[in-house]
Design a protein around this motif. Structure first.
Motif, PDB file in Angstrom:
ATOM      1  N   ALA A  76       8.307 -62.548 -32.092  1.00  0.00           N
ATOM      2  CA  ALA A  76       8.136 -61.989 -30.750  1.00  0.00           C
ATOM      3  C   ALA A  76       8.023 -63.088 -29.695  1.00  0.00           C
ATOM      4  N   ILE A  77       7.288 -64.140 -29.995  1.00  0.00           N
ATOM      5  CA  ILE A  77       7.154 -65.241 -29.039  1.00  0.00           C
ATOM      6  C   ILE A  77       8.505 -65.912 -28.795  1.00  0.00           C
ATOM      7  N   CYS A  78       9.237 -66.188 -29.855  1.00  0.00           N
ATOM      8  CA  CYS A  78      10.556 -66.813 -29.697  1.00  0.00           C
ATOM      9  C   CYS A  78      11.515 -65.899 -28.948  1.00  0.00           C
ATOM     10  N   PHE A  79      11.472 -64.607 -29.244  1.00  0.00           N
ATOM     11  CA  PHE A  79      12.379 -63.667 -28.593  1.00  0.00           C
ATOM     12  C   PHE A  79      12.072 -63.537 -27.106  1.00  0.00           C
ATOM     13  N   VAL A  80      10.805 -63.377 -26.771  1.00  0.00           N
ATOM     14  CA  VAL A  80      10.437 -63.142 -25.373  1.00  0.00           C
ATOM     15  C   VAL A  80      10.600 -64.391 -24.521  1.00  0.00           C
ATOM     16  N   TYR A  81      10.195 -65.546 -25.049  1.00  0.00           N
ATOM     17  CA  TYR A  81      10.198 -66.758 -24.225  1.00  0.00           C
ATOM     18  C   TYR A  81      11.467 -67.593 -24.333  1.00  0.00           C
ATOM     19  N   LEU A  82      12.304 -67.351 -25.326  1.00  0.00           N
ATOM     20  CA  LEU A  82      13.523 -68.146 -25.459  1.00  0.00           C
ATOM     21  C   LEU A  82      14.794 -67.314 -25.368  1.00  0.00           C
ATOM     22  N   THR A  83      14.864 -66.220 -26.110  1.00  0.00           N
ATOM     23  CA  THR A  83      16.099 -65.449 -26.172  1.00  0.00           C
ATOM     24  C   THR A  83      16.364 -64.689 -24.884  1.00  0.00           C
ATOM     25  N   VAL A  84      15.405 -63.946 -24.397  1.00  0.00           N
ATOM     26  CA  VAL A  84      15.613 -63.131 -23.201  1.00  0.00           C
ATOM     27  C   VAL A  84      15.945 -63.994 -21.978  1.00  0.00           C
ATOM     28  N   ALA A  86      17.314 -66.992 -21.889  1.00  0.00           N
ATOM     29  CA  ALA A  86      18.620 -67.627 -22.089  1.00  0.00           C
ATOM     30  C   ALA A  86      19.751 -66.628 -21.852  1.00  0.00           C
ATOM     31  N   CYS A  87      19.606 -65.416 -22.362  1.00  0.00           N
ATOM     32  CA  CYS A  87      20.637 -64.393 -22.154  1.00  0.00           C
ATOM     33  C   CYS A  87      20.740 -64.005 -20.686  1.00  0.00           C
ATOM     34  N   TYR A  88      19.623 -63.904 -20.015  1.00  0.00           N
ATOM     35  CA  TYR A  88      19.632 -63.557 -18.597  1.00  0.00           C
ATOM     36  C   TYR A  88      20.300 -64.653 -17.762  1.00  0.00           C
ATOM     37  N   ILE A  89      19.991 -65.898 -18.057  1.00  0.00           N
ATOM     38  CA  ILE A  89      20.607 -67.008 -17.317  1.00  0.00           C
ATOM     39  C   ILE A  89      22.108 -67.053 -17.572  1.00  0.00           C
ATOM     40  N   LEU A  90      22.523 -66.825 -18.811  1.00  0.00           N
ATOM     41  CA  LEU A  90      23.951 -66.803 -19.119  1.00  0.00           C
ATOM     42  C   LEU A  90      24.644 -65.643 -18.425  1.00  0.00           C
ATOM     43  N   PHE A  91      23.986 -64.481 -18.365  1.00  0.00           N
ATOM     44  CA  PHE A  91      24.546 -63.341 -17.649  1.00  0.00           C
ATOM     45  C   PHE A  91      24.732 -63.666 -16.176  1.00  0.00           C
TER      46      PHE A  91
END
Length: 112
Positions: A76-84, A86-91
């Motif tokens: 959960a920590i990796c998903f919330v603070y890294l994945t989301v 990164a995907c938003y910035i790429l979008f």
């Protein structure tokens, strides 16, 4: 200077431009989620195997629950603070209509 003005066209054609806005962030979301799931699974196995040395009186059910909670927290920590983010910035990066002459491109060309 003319070389900078003529930008190469996409090999997929113009139909790819609106699709890439969603495709690349979705692909990144999948890849990072699978990677972090692997990390969480490793954490689960590590804690489950070594918990009997840390707390020798803990029973099997409680050790499964403790290892599962720790693995879920790590994912959960990796998903919330890294994945989301990164995907938003790429979008947002691909949502721009024209990436030519952006600040990012100018900084990148200075470094190359």
């Amino acid at each position: 200077m003319e070389e900078l003005q003529n930008q190469p066209q996409s090999i997929f054609g113009k139909w790819w431009l609106p699709i890439r806005i969603w495709f690349y962030p979705a692909w990144l979301l999948y890849e990072l989620s699978m990677r972090f799931y692997g990390y969480a699974l490793d954490i689960y196995h590590y804690i489950f195997k070594n918990l009997e040395y840390i707390f020798p009186d803990i029973n099997l059910t409680l050790s499964h629950i403790t290892a599962g909670i720790c693995a879920f927290i790590a994912f959960a920590i990796c998903f919330v603070y890294l994945t989301v983010p990164a995907c938003y910035i790429l979008f947002l990066f691909f949502k721009r209509g024209n990436l030519t002459n952006s600040k990012f491109e100018l900084k990148l060309k200075k470094n190359l």
